[in-house]
Design a protein around this motif. Structure first.
Motif, PDB file in Angstrom:
ATOM      1  N   ILE A  55       0.837  -1.201   0.000  1.00  0.00           N
ATOM      2  CA  ILE A  55       0.000   0.000   0.000  1.00  0.00           C
ATOM      3  C   ILE A  55       0.873   1.252   0.000  1.00  0.00           C
ATOM      4  O   ILE A  55       0.671   2.170  -0.805  1.00  0.00           O
ATOM      5  N   LEU A  56       1.837   1.288   0.897  1.00  0.00           N
ATOM      6  CA  LEU A  56       2.710   2.464   0.981  1.00  0.00           C
ATOM      7  C   LEU A  56       3.516   2.648  -0.300  1.00  0.00           C
ATOM      8  O   LEU A  56       3.748   3.781  -0.749  1.00  0.00           O
ATOM      9  N   HIS A  57       3.925   1.550  -0.919  1.00  0.00           N
ATOM     10  CA  HIS A  57       4.695   1.628  -2.151  1.00  0.00           C
ATOM     11  C   HIS A  57       3.836   2.150  -3.307  1.00  0.00           C
ATOM     12  O   HIS A  57       4.301   2.968  -4.106  1.00  0.00           O
ATOM     13  N   ILE A  58       2.598   1.717  -3.389  1.00  0.00           N
ATOM     14  CA  ILE A  58       1.695   2.235  -4.420  1.00  0.00           C
ATOM     15  C   ILE A  58       1.566   3.747  -4.277  1.00  0.00           C
ATOM     16  O   ILE A  58       1.681   4.490  -5.255  1.00  0.00           O
ATOM     17  N   ILE A  59       1.338   4.207  -3.059  1.00  0.00           N
ATOM     18  CA  ILE A  59       1.216   5.647  -2.803  1.00  0.00           C
ATOM     19  C   ILE A  59       2.498   6.364  -3.225  1.00  0.00           C
ATOM     20  O   ILE A  59       2.455   7.383  -3.918  1.00  0.00           O
ATOM     21  N   GLY A  60       3.634   5.821  -2.806  1.00  0.00           N
ATOM     22  CA  GLY A  60       4.915   6.451  -3.113  1.00  0.00           C
ATOM     23  C   GLY A  60       5.240   6.454  -4.595  1.00  0.00           C
ATOM     24  O   GLY A  60       5.735   7.458  -5.126  1.00  0.00           O
ATOM     25  N   VAL A  61       4.970   5.362  -5.277  1.00  0.00           N
ATOM     26  CA  VAL A  61       5.253   5.290  -6.715  1.00  0.00           C
ATOM     27  C   VAL A  61       4.406   6.301  -7.480  1.00  0.00           C
ATOM     28  O   VAL A  61       4.907   6.979  -8.374  1.00  0.00           O
ATOM     29  N   ILE A  62       3.134   6.382  -7.146  1.00  0.00           N
ATOM     30  CA  ILE A  62       2.280   7.364  -7.816  1.00  0.00           C
ATOM     31  C   ILE A  62       2.870   8.767  -7.626  1.00  0.00           C
ATOM     32  O   ILE A  62       3.038   9.517  -8.587  1.00  0.00           O
ATOM     33  N   ASP A  63       3.208   9.094  -6.400  1.00  0.00           N
ATOM     34  CA  ASP A  63       3.763  10.409  -6.097  1.00  0.00           C
ATOM     35  C   ASP A  63       5.074  10.651  -6.846  1.00  0.00           C
ATOM     36  O   ASP A  63       5.257  11.693  -7.490  1.00  0.00           O
ATOM     37  N   ARG A  64       5.973   9.685  -6.809  1.00  0.00           N
ATOM     38  CA  ARG A  64       7.283   9.870  -7.448  1.00  0.00           C
ATOM     39  C   ARG A  64       7.185   9.942  -8.968  1.00  0.00           C
ATOM     40  O   ARG A  64       7.796  10.803  -9.605  1.00  0.00           O
ATOM     41  N   MET A  65       6.395   9.059  -9.570  1.00  0.00           N
ATOM     42  CA  MET A  65       6.291   9.058 -11.036  1.00  0.00           C
ATOM     43  C   MET A  65       5.611  10.325 -11.540  1.00  0.00           C
ATOM     44  O   MET A  65       5.996  10.871 -12.569  1.00  0.00           O
ATOM     45  N   PHE A  66       4.623  10.805 -10.814  1.00  0.00           N
ATOM     46  CA  PHE A  66       3.961  12.045 -11.225  1.00  0.00           C
ATOM     47  C   PHE A  66       4.879  13.250 -11.017  1.00  0.00           C
ATOM     48  O   PHE A  66       4.799  14.219 -11.767  1.00  0.00           O
ATOM     49  N   THR A  67       5.746  13.187 -10.025  1.00  0.00           N
ATOM     50  CA  THR A  67       6.733  14.257  -9.835  1.00  0.00           C
ATOM     51  C   THR A  67       7.690  14.290 -11.022  1.00  0.00           C
ATOM     52  O   THR A  67       7.932  15.343 -11.609  1.00  0.00           O
ATOM     53  N   TYR A  68       8.227  13.125 -11.380  1.00  0.00           N
ATOM     54  CA  TYR A  68       9.124  13.059 -12.539  1.00  0.00           C
ATOM     55  C   TYR A  68       8.391  13.450 -13.822  1.00  0.00           C
ATOM     56  O   TYR A  68       8.951  14.123 -14.689  1.00  0.00           O
ATOM     57  N   ALA A  69       7.134  13.030 -13.959  1.00  0.00           N
ATOM     58  CA  ALA A  69       6.360  13.364 -15.155  1.00  0.00           C
ATOM     59  C   ALA A  69       6.176  14.872 -15.294  1.00  0.00           C
ATOM     60  O   ALA A  69       6.110  15.396 -16.410  1.00  0.00           O
ATOM     61  N   ALA A  70       6.127  15.563 -14.174  1.00  0.00           N
ATOM     62  CA  ALA A  70       6.012  17.025 -14.189  1.00  0.00           C
ATOM     63  C   ALA A  70       7.360  17.695 -14.461  1.00  0.00           C
ATOM     64  O   ALA A  70       7.444  18.922 -14.477  1.00  0.00           O
ATOM     65  N   GLY A  71       8.394  16.885 -14.654  1.00  0.00           N
ATOM     66  CA  GLY A  71       9.720  17.434 -14.945  1.00  0.00           C
ATOM     67  C   GLY A  71      10.471  17.896 -13.717  1.00  0.00           C
ATOM     68  O   GLY A  71      11.419  18.667 -13.825  1.00  0.00           O
ATOM     69  N   LYS A  72      10.061  17.417 -12.547  1.00  0.00           N
ATOM     70  CA  LYS A  72      10.685  17.837 -11.289  1.00  0.00           C
ATOM     71  C   LYS A  72      11.539  16.726 -10.704  1.00  0.00           C
ATOM     72  O   LYS A  72      11.393  15.560 -11.059  1.00  0.00           O
ATOM     73  N   SER A  73      12.379  17.103  -9.780  1.00  0.00           N
ATOM     74  CA  SER A  73      13.172  16.148  -9.007  1.00  0.00           C
ATOM     75  C   SER A  73      12.431  15.838  -7.712  1.00  0.00           C
ATOM     76  O   SER A  73      11.589  16.621  -7.267  1.00  0.00           O
ATOM     77  N   LEU A  74      12.785  14.714  -7.116  1.00  0.00           N
ATOM     78  CA  LEU A  74      12.152  14.358  -5.850  1.00  0.00           C
ATOM     79  C   LEU A  74      12.630  15.268  -4.732  1.00  0.00           C
ATOM     80  O   LEU A  74      13.781  15.688  -4.704  1.00  0.00           O
ATOM     81  N   GLU A 128      13.249  16.050  -0.532  1.00  0.00           N
ATOM     82  CA  GLU A 128      13.788  15.292   0.606  1.00  0.00           C
ATOM     83  C   GLU A 128      12.689  14.471   1.279  1.00  0.00           C
ATOM     84  O   GLU A 128      12.923  13.344   1.707  1.00  0.00           O
ATOM     85  N   GLU A 129      11.474  15.037   1.362  1.00  0.00           N
ATOM     86  CA  GLU A 129      10.360  14.323   1.971  1.00  0.00           C
ATOM     87  C   GLU A 129      10.032  13.052   1.179  1.00  0.00           C
ATOM     88  O   GLU A 129       9.728  12.014   1.758  1.00  0.00           O
ATOM     89  N   GLN A 130      10.120  13.146  -0.138  1.00  0.00           N
ATOM     90  CA  GLN A 130       9.847  11.964  -0.959  1.00  0.00           C
ATOM     91  C   GLN A 130      10.920  10.897  -0.769  1.00  0.00           C
ATOM     92  O   GLN A 130      10.607   9.705  -0.729  1.00  0.00           O
ATOM     93  N   PHE A 131      12.163  11.315  -0.637  1.00  0.00           N
ATOM     94  CA  PHE A 131      13.234  10.347  -0.368  1.00  0.00           C
ATOM     95  C   PHE A 131      13.043   9.703   1.003  1.00  0.00           C
ATOM     96  O   PHE A 131      13.242   8.499   1.167  1.00  0.00           O
ATOM     97  N   GLU A 132      12.639  10.486   2.000  1.00  0.00           N
ATOM     98  CA  GLU A 132      12.386   9.948   3.336  1.00  0.00           C
ATOM     99  C   GLU A 132      11.235   8.946   3.298  1.00  0.00           C
ATOM    100  O   GLU A 132      11.302   7.890   3.933  1.00  0.00           O
ATOM    101  N   TYR A 133      10.188   9.282   2.557  1.00  0.00           N
ATOM    102  CA  TYR A 133       9.050   8.370   2.424  1.00  0.00           C
ATOM    103  C   TYR A 133       9.514   7.054   1.801  1.00  0.00           C
ATOM    104  O   TYR A 133       9.163   5.971   2.288  1.00  0.00           O
ATOM    105  N   LEU A 134      10.300   7.142   0.743  1.00  0.00           N
ATOM    106  CA  LEU A 134      10.826   5.953   0.066  1.00  0.00           C
ATOM    107  C   LEU A 134      11.611   5.078   1.038  1.00  0.00           C
ATOM    108  O   LEU A 134      11.454   3.854   1.064  1.00  0.00           O
ATOM    109  N   ASP A 135      12.447   5.703   1.845  1.00  0.00           N
ATOM    110  CA  ASP A 135      13.251   4.954   2.818  1.00  0.00           C
ATOM    111  C   ASP A 135      12.391   4.233   3.859  1.00  0.00           C
ATOM    112  O   ASP A 135      12.797   3.207   4.388  1.00  0.00           O
ATOM    113  N   LYS A 136      11.204   4.751   4.149  1.00  0.00           N
ATOM    114  CA  LYS A 136      10.357   4.192   5.208  1.00  0.00           C
ATOM    115  C   LYS A 136       9.275   3.239   4.712  1.00  0.00           C
ATOM    116  O   LYS A 136       8.584   2.625   5.530  1.00  0.00           O
ATOM    117  N   GLU A 137       9.133   3.090   3.398  1.00  0.00           N
ATOM    118  CA  GLU A 137       8.053   2.254   2.861  1.00  0.00           C
ATOM    119  C   GLU A 137       8.076   0.819   3.399  1.00  0.00           C
ATOM    120  O   GLU A 137       7.030   0.220   3.597  1.00  0.00           O
TER     121      GLU A 137
END
Length: 177
Positions: A62-81, A83-92
Motif C-alpha cells: 500500500i505504501l509503495h503504491i502511494i509512493g510510486v504514484i507520487d514519485r512518477m507524477f513528480t518526474y512526469a512534471a519534470g521535477k526532481s524528488l 527530501e520528503e519523498q526520499f524519506e518516504y521511500l526509505d520508510k516504505e
C-alpha cells in the motif's frame, strides 16, 4: 443495463476532463483506489506488517503504491524528488505500527485524487517530451512515467491481494499468532 458500480472502472466510460490517451492511466489508478478498500479493513491492522515466507508485507504494498504514484507524477512534471519523498521511500518497508489500515487507505485515496487532478492538467502534446528519472537521469517520456505509475500500482495490488490472503490463511490455520 448493469449497475455502473458493478463494472470495472475502465468499463464505465471516460473520466471527465482527462484526454483519451491518458484514460487507461486514470482507469488503472481509480481501479486500485476502489479495489484495495474492498480487500482490507481495520481488522487487518494486527498483521499488516507480517512478511509471510519472506514476501513483502501488505503495508509495504500500500505504501509503495502511494509512493510510486507520487514519485512518477513528480518526474512526469519534470521535477526532481524532494527530501520528503526520499524519506518516504526509505520508510516504505519499515514497520510502523502507528499507521493504521484506515490511514493508509485515506492516504491512497488522496494520492490517486492528486494524480487524477494532475492528469486533467496535462496537454497531450507534452506526452512524448523527455523526462528523467532520479539522480542517474535515466531518460524516459512523460507518458512512460504516467503509464508506469498505473501499471506499477496494479502490479502491487496483485501482490497485496496474495499477501493479505496468505497472512489471513496462516492465522486461520494457527500457523502464526
Amino acid at each position: 443495463m448493469e449497475n455502473q458500480q458493478n463494472l470495472e472502472v475502465w468499463m464505465r466510460g471516460p473520466i471527465e476532463g482527462i484526454s483519451a490517451i491518458l484514460q487507461p492511466v486514470a482507469h488503472a489508478l481509480l481501479q486500485v483506489k476502489e479495489d484495495i478498500p474492498k480487500l482490507l479493513n481495520s481488522e487487518d491492522d494486527q498483521y499488516i506488517w507480517i512478511k509471510p515466507f519472506g514476501m513483502a508485507s501488505s503495508a509495504f504494498h500500500i505504501l509503495h503504491i502511494i509512493g510510486v504514484i507520487d514519485r512518477m507524477f513528480t518526474y512526469a512534471a519534470g521535477k526532481s524528488l524532494s527530501e520528503e519523498q526520499f524519506e518516504y521511500l526509505d520508510k516504505e518497508n519499515s514497520p510502523n505500527q502507528d499507521i493504521s489500515v484506515d490511514e493508509m487507505l485515506d492516504n491512497l485515496n488522496h494520492a490517486v485524487e492528486r494524480a487524477i487532478n494532475a492528469l486533467k492538467a496535462i496537454d497531450d502534446i507534452t506526452l512524448t517530451e523527455d523526462r528523467f528519472i532520479g539522480r542517474k537521469m535515466i531518460p524516459t517520456t512523460q507518458l512512460g512515467l504516467l503509464f508506469h505509475a498505473a501499471e506499477h500500482a496494479q502490479r502491487h495490488y496483485g501482490q497485496l491481494l496474495v499477501t493479505i490472503k496468505t497472512v489471513r490463511g496462516l492465522f486461520q490455520q494457527g500457523s502464526i499468532h
